[in-house]
Design an enzyme around this catalytic site. Structure first.
Site, short mmCIF file in Angstrom:
data_model
loop_
_atom_site.label_atom_id
_atom_site.label_comp_id
_atom_site.label_asym_id
_atom_site.label_seq_id
_atom_site.Cartn_x
_atom_site.Cartn_y
_atom_site.Cartn_z
N ASP A 1 -7.24 -7.16 -6.76
CA ASP A 1 -8.18 -7.48 -7.79
C ASP A 1 -8.02 -8.92 -8.41
O ASP A 1 -7.13 -9.52 -8.83
CB ASP A 1 -7.76 -6.61 -9.15
CG ASP A 1 -8.04 -5.21 -8.84
OD1 ASP A 1 -8.35 -4.73 -7.64
OD2 ASP A 1 -8.30 -4.45 -9.58
N HIS B 1 -11.71 -2.03 -2.10
CA HIS B 1 -11.76 -2.33 -3.71
C HIS B 1 -13.48 -2.19 -4.16
O HIS B 1 -13.76 -3.10 -4.83
CB HIS B 1 -11.10 -3.42 -4.48
CG HIS B 1 -10.88 -3.01 -5.77
ND1 HIS B 1 -11.60 -3.44 -6.96
CD2 HIS B 1 -9.71 -2.25 -6.35
CE1 HIS B 1 -11.25 -2.82 -8.06
NE2 HIS B 1 -10.06 -2.25 -7.70
N ASP C 1 -5.83 2.29 -11.75
CA ASP C 1 -6.13 2.53 -10.24
C ASP C 1 -5.30 2.00 -9.22
O ASP C 1 -5.52 2.29 -8.15
CB ASP C 1 -7.73 2.20 -10.10
CG ASP C 1 -7.77 0.60 -10.37
OD1 ASP C 1 -7.18 -0.07 -11.23
OD2 ASP C 1 -8.78 0.13 -9.56
#
Length: 310
Positions: A210, A268, A66
């Site tokens: 992330d 996100h 992603d």
């Protein structure tokens, strides 16, 4: 400097959010830097004024799909659209193999020079205006956060002060800006520092992809004008966030607070949350860090030039 969010979702595309990509427009240069390039990023660009040929650097945080599945298509389209200026991609080890294999298998030929730099921690890019630093974050795979630091710029020329001394505009002004002392035609010697305003403090942006909360995130975000931090889950899902190596709204806000940042934008966001949930997510972050917002696709954040220091 202006931030444009091209994708603000997590994991896979959703109806209301595409997957991750963030554009940094460097207005003084007319250049664009991308941070991550999830699937569909080039489609998202079509809904903005951003031109692929203006993209000169792409910084990848990690190699999950992603964040990189849109890269081969964008690289190819940039060539088809007349992009001829060199482009550099920075990312963790493995990014070169991914790009080379994708372009080779698809027989994609680029009309511009493409460089791929596999990075580690430390300074990954520097020029006369910016430094980009990377530090490892706490995710399931090797992941880097980025700190973009604009170097302090010289102060402005104090034209009114020069005019008061009878020094008219002309080539002499350029010399006053660039030389320590200048001798005028009438014999006077100027200390040029007396005619230059205070330096303009450079801006700082931290992009933390992330990650679970970690001290490297705080270090990258220290005193930043804007921190962009993942907040995949709401605060009550903290155990789930930890299991999947992600952060909650509250945890992202705690990072910004510890770092003494000026503003926080959450991105996100898990597909379990719709845009109507943004007020909830934002409220949770504001409980810890009041100057918090939640990104949505195509949101823009202008980071203005700072005023002269006194």
């Amino acid at each position: 400097m202006e931030i444009v969010f091209l994708g603000t979702g997590a994991g896979m595309p959703a109806k209301q959010r595409n997957v991750t990509s963030i554009a940094l427009k460097i207005l003084s240069k007319g250049a664009i830097w991308l941070f991550d390039c999830g699937e569909g990023t080039q489609h998202q660009l079509l809904h903005t004024s951003l031109k692929p040929r203006k993209i000169e650097k792409i910084f990848i945080t990690h190699l999950h799909g992603d964040h990189i599945f849109g890269l081969p298509g964008l690289l190819g389209s940039r060539s088809f659209l007349g992009g001829e200026e060199p482009l550099t991609v920075y990312g963790p080890p493995g990014i070169r193999s991914f790009i080379e294999t994708s372009l080779s298998v698809s027989s994609t030929r680029l009309k511009y020079d493409l460089s791929v730099v596999e990075i580690g921690e430390g300074t990954v890019y520097e020029d006369d205006q910016f430094i980009v630093e990377a530090k490892r974050l706490d995710h399931a795979v090797l992941t880097f956060g980025y700190r973009i630091v604009e170097k302090d710029q010289p102060g402005t020329l104090l034209v009114d002060k020069l005019m008061a001394l009878g020094i008219q505009p002309g080539p002499i002004y350029k010399r006053i800006k660039s030389e320590p002392t200048v001798r005028l035609d009438d014999g006077r010697v100027l200390d040029c520092s007396e005619f230059i305003g205070p330096p303009k403090k450079g801006r700082i942006v931290a992009i933390l992809g992330d990650t679970r909360p970690c001290e490297n995130g705080v270090a990258l975000a220290k005193d930043a004008d804007l921190v962009i931090h993942e907040a995949t889950f709401e605060k009550k899902a903290e155990s789930l966030a930890a299991e999947y190596f992600h952060s909650t709204t509250r945890q992202a806000a705690e990072i910004a607070k510890k770092a003494n940042a000026k503003a926080l934008c959450l991105t996100h966001i898990s597909s379990r949350y719709e845009l109507k949930d943004n007020p909830l997510l934002e409220r949770e972050a504001k409980e810890i860090f009041p100057n918090s917002t939640v990104a949505k696709d195509f949101k823009k954040i202008l980071i203005p030039v700072k005023k002269d220091r006194h």
